[in-house]
Design an enzyme around this catalytic site. Structure first.
Site, short mmCIF file in Angstrom:
data_model
loop_
_atom_site.label_atom_id
_atom_site.label_comp_id
_atom_site.label_asym_id
_atom_site.label_seq_id
_atom_site.Cartn_x
_atom_site.Cartn_y
_atom_site.Cartn_z
N LYS A 1 0.76 -1.26 0.08
CA LYS A 1 0.06 0.21 0.02
C LYS A 1 0.92 1.22 0.08
CE LYS A 1 -3.48 2.01 2.88
NZ LYS A 1 -4.39 1.76 4.03
N SER B 1 -9.19 1.51 3.44
CA SER B 1 -8.36 2.17 2.32
C SER B 1 -7.15 1.47 1.68
CB SER B 1 -7.65 3.34 3.16
OG SER B 1 -6.97 3.15 4.26
N SER C 1 -9.32 -0.75 7.62
CA SER C 1 -8.90 -0.44 6.24
C SER C 1 -7.87 -1.73 5.57
CB SER C 1 -7.88 0.48 6.12
OG SER C 1 -8.40 1.84 6.25
#
Length: 507
Positions: free
Chosen positions: A92, A167, A191
């Protein structure tokens, strides 16, 4: 140097595990270079063309060279360099990487290149992992969805009209679509676990402080943690064995000395069973039947729980009094986040981002980030919120209450669906049917409690959408929780690969 992989390698790499890859490396059936090349080819075919998932924001230009060096070392010594030797990892873009741009999902981040890796990334490299690239995310992790001023939206591999969740949007979509063997996300309010649920993956949130956050942008420092997104619990366990530990650069990792450290996460996951396991069922957060999509989630959960009972688990219905009120009052996003986020960007002037308020005032953020707007509307200093101390004290009282429920019923974990609904459509997000502040996710429960939690695939709805079953344990019992998750995974055997795409990335 090995030969270029065959044209069908793109499909042959689907479903690999860490253990299987290492066995193939040792036997000579596969090289690390072949594996990396296969994933790079698949990224081009599925993410950049074909289905155009839009999950990978940047790709390493040195991954093949790294793989070749690892292959040479294995050939010379007969030994793997570490527990993640040659394993391609997508990360990420919330974690800083010295050899790749780091955007934090923001279009305002320019071409920011950190001088060093985030601590968690450095530990992966030290273990032999190859950082294949960086994945999409909403601006500074401020959404349950994929909306990003840097990358736009990311598609869900199970239904290209739907969102993969946020996210850690790109990491989840990419691992589900076999664009890497494993992925790394970050979890503050869910997330890692929400995208895992939407994309049919295993997602782990450890007790805050067990994994270093140094070099990762924060959202709520007291809750933030990196975590794995994988297709199996065993692969998540292998990542955790590398990532968990003390780091002087992150004072919160002092928590690592409170965690037993043995057996290993891999050993905890291996051979686990549901025999004598007691699991609390928090039915008060199951879908209420008012939404047809919610009804489908409930059906999947009911079937999964029935299977767990058949396989030897003892299920006990439990209730947490005033749960919604406590989750709401202990939320620190609009009280603390702005200060934590501003301190992070202030320490990086080369980013060119003065503050979160600057992003909003200058409209340098995605329009569908209502959480970021709410954060900026709050105090710049947490104690400017008159209720801040009460919120923090309420959080510890909330923890004691839930631990007491678990102790009273002698529970190994509490379970519930990660979300009351499956992945929403992009159309529903842009039409404001759902916003970050209104979406009915249950992942915030473990986050507000600062408890570890694991999402395991529970099955697919009748429309083919994944549903995640969350298991929540008590702090510092992460290894036992991963073991239980492995047993649940084995009993359910519920993960199915996405069918919205073929191996060529076409619908």
């Amino acid at each position: 140097m090995t030969s270029t992989p065959s044209s069908n390698l793109r499909s042959s790499i689907e479903g690999w595990s860490i253990a299987a890859a290492h066995e193939a490396f040792r036997s000579g059936a596969l090289t690390a270079r072949d594996l990396v090349a296969g994933y790079l080819e698949r990224i081009e075919a599925v993410d950049r063309a074909g289905a155009r998932l839009n999950s990978v924001v940047s790709v390493s230009g040195t991954a093949l060279d790294q793989a070749e060096r690892l292959d040479a070392q294995l050939a010379e010594t007969g030994n793997l360099v570490g527990p993640l030797h040659g394993i391609p990892v997508l990360v990420k873009d919330q974690a800083e990487t010295a050899d790749l741009p780091t955007t934090f999902g923001s279009g305002a981040s320019g071409d920011y290149r950190p001088s060093a890796d985030a601590s968690a990334i450095a530990t992966l490299r030290d273990a032999g992992a190859i950082i294949l690239g960086k994945t999409t995310m909403p601006d500074f992790a401020t959404s349950w969805f994929s909306t990003s001023s840097r990358s736009g939206v990311t598609k869900n591999p199970y239904d290209l009209e739907r969102d993969p969740g946020g996210s850690s949007s790109g990491s989840a979509a990419a691992v589900a679509a076999d664009l890497a063997l494993v992925g790394i996300g970050e979890d503050t309010g869910g997330s890692v676990r929400l995208p895992a649920s939407f994309c049919g993956l295993v997602g782990v949130r450890v007790t805050t402080g067990l994994i270093s956050r140094s070099g990762m942008s924060p959202l709520v420092t007291t809750q933030d943690t990196a975590g794995p997104l994988t297709r199996t619990v065993a692969d998540a366990a292998a990542l955790l064995d590398v990532m968990v530990g003390f780091d002087a650069a992150d004072p919160y990792t002092a928590a690592a000395v409170l965690e037993p450290g043995t057996p290993s996460f891999v050993a905890s996951a291996a051979g686990s069973t549901l025999a004598d396991k007691r699991i609390g069922v928090l039915r008060q957060v199951f879908p209420d039947g008012s939404d047809p999509d919610g009804v489908m989630v409930g059906e999947v959960m009911d079937a999964a729980l029935s299977t767990l009972t058949d396989r030897g688990a003892e299920l006990v219905d439990v209730t947490v009094e005033d749960l919604d009120e406590q989750v709401g009052f202990t939320s620190l996003y609009t009280t603390r986040s702005q200060a934590d986020m501003d301190a992070f960007v202030a320490a990086r002037p080369e980013l060119g981002i003065a503050s979160m308020r600057w992003l909003v005032d200058e409209k340098r953020y995605h329009e569908k980030l209502d959480l970021l707007e709410a954060i900026v509307a709050g105090p710049t200093t947490p104690t400017d919120d008159e209720a801040y101390v009460e919120r923090v004290l309420a959080q510890t009282a909330f923890q004691r209450q839930v631990i007491a429920v678990m102790a009273e019923h002698r529970l190994d974990a509490i379970t519930f669906p990660d979300s009351k609904l499956p992945a929403p459509t992009h159309a529903d997000i842009f039409a404001d049917r759902w916003t970050c502040l209104t979406y009915p996710t249950n992942t915030v429960i473990a986050s507000q409690l600062v408890f570890p939690a694991v999402s395991v695939p529970a099955g697919l709805t009748s429309t083919g959408l994944p549903v995640g079953l969350e298991l929540m344990g008590v702090p510092y019992a992460d290894r036992a929780l991963v073991g239980l998750a492995s047993a649940v995974e084995g009993a359910l055997d519920a993960r199915q690969a996405p069918t919205a795409m073929t191996g060529d990335g076409e619908r």
